[in-house]
Enzyme design. Sequence first.
Site, mmCIF file in Angstrom:
data_model
loop_
_atom_site.group_PDB
_atom_site.id
_atom_site.type_symbol
_atom_site.label_atom_id
_atom_site.label_comp_id
_atom_site.label_asym_id
_atom_site.label_seq_id
_atom_site.Cartn_x
_atom_site.Cartn_y
_atom_site.Cartn_z
ATOM 1 C CB VAL A 54 -0.959 0.010 1.203
ATOM 2 C CG1 VAL A 54 -2.023 -1.046 1.036
ATOM 3 C CG2 VAL A 54 -0.223 -0.198 2.490
ATOM 4 C CB CYS A 55 2.224 3.192 -2.268
ATOM 5 S SG CYS A 55 2.868 1.588 -2.608
ATOM 6 C CB THR A 56 0.972 7.932 -0.049
ATOM 7 O OG1 THR A 56 0.150 7.275 0.917
ATOM 8 C CG2 THR A 56 0.389 9.286 -0.384
#
Length: 355
Positions: A104-106
């Site tokens: 999961v990333c931004t």
Amino acid sequence: GEFRPARSPLTWSCAATCSNGVISSQYTEDCRTGMYPPDGPTFKGPVSWYTIDLDLPPSKRWTPLMADSLPSPFGEEIKGIAGASGVPLGEVVLFNIFYEVFTVCTSVVAQDQKGNLLHGRNLDFGLFLGWDVKNKSWTISEKLKPLVVNLDFRRSNKTVFKSTNFAGYVGMLTGIKPHAFTLTMNERFSLDGGYIGILEWIMGQRDGMWMSFLTRSVLEKANSYKEAKNQLALTKMLAPAYFILGGNQTGEGCIITRSRELSIDVIDVKLDRWYVLETNYDHWKEPFFLDDRRTPAMKCMNKTTQANISVKTLYDVLSTKPVLNKLTTYTTLMQVSEGKLESYIRDCPDPCMPW
Ligand SMILES: *[C@@H]1O[C@H](CO)[C@@H](O)[C@H](O)[C@H]1NC(C)=O
Ligand SMILES: *[C@@H]1O[C@H](CO)[C@@H](O)[C@H](O)[C@H]1NC(C)=O
Ligand SMILES: *[C@@H]1O[C@H](CO)[C@@H](O)[C@H](O)[C@H]1NC(C)=O
Ligand SMILES: *[C@@H]1O[C@H](CO)[C@@H](O)[C@H](O)[C@H]1NC(C)=O
Ligand SMILES: *[C@@H]1O[C@H](CO)[C@@H](O)[C@H](O)[C@H]1NC(C)=O
């Protein structure tokens, strides 16, 4: 290698909720300021640079890096599996790591008032692979932190592209082609997602491309933002993804939402939208309520304003909980016009959101 199918994020989220209880307000905070240059408890260390010589035959390119940085027995095992099975090392690594973890990333691409594009990302890696109760940390995230490396891919001793990566992983999640474009990939979960494509691939139907091999190929071969955008939009892949792309001219910044077949949506930076930001949810939908990193990140971007956006303030945004969380392995900041990529290994001391 052993193949383990991807699990549904909903199953995971439920499992995590059950064991971790309610989300407390202590896991979120006001937008951080003054975090750059990186220092203090959220900064675990700098990322070392290695050169990958593209003029060497592919089998020799990674040797120095593998020998240097893969801890025993990880590197030996993977090399052993690759040697014995005849499966390329990169595929072994993919099977061993990539598809049994949940990334999961931004990612954010922002344009300053002069029209320069900045690109930042947090890579959050290793969800639900085992929570270490004593240390309050994700086992795999901790194990991967020492494997984070910056790579300078050169041909004829000249940089072709640079990336931040895990040693032994030949795909690309974060990279820059200096003075041309910057690129990150975030995972997109979808019911008709990875499963089908990967099963097809195993059954021998291999017309789709691994997502992070596509980003690698684009970094190596595309020569402009436009070319990169086209290739990212049109190449058939094994699983859906988000590509976040920044260029070297005003207005060149976008998020491409991909199905396996093609691009289903593109949003661009424009006059009244000075940044585009992606976590792991389609931008036209609400994020999953237990995992909303989008609202806090946008809140901090809005608070920063276009007038004050810089590498420094972008690092502040990416250092604000829960954009920074227990899964955050590294933060990368890229400035295309300077050809610059910098990465920092991160930590999120308690109290901190597990994801
Ligand atoms: C927990 O953290 C300590 C100190 O950082 C470390 O020495 C220990 O190996 C960790 N335990 C596990 C199971 O990772
Ligand atoms: C490659 O370039 C570096 C500087 O960028 C230089 O120090 C080095 O000698 C060069 N190597 C070769 C083989 O030309
Ligand atoms: C932007 O990229 C294009 C295509 O690679 C290149 O021709 C141009 O010189 C670049 N402009 C700047 C300002 O770097
Ligand atoms: C940030 O600003 C944009 C553009 O004005 C707005 O659409 C969005 O709702 C704002 N988001 C937050 C979380 O403040
Ligand atoms: C921009 O940064 C300057 C210097 O840090 C600060 O004085 C100013 O208040 C900031 N502006 C906004 C809108 O945050």
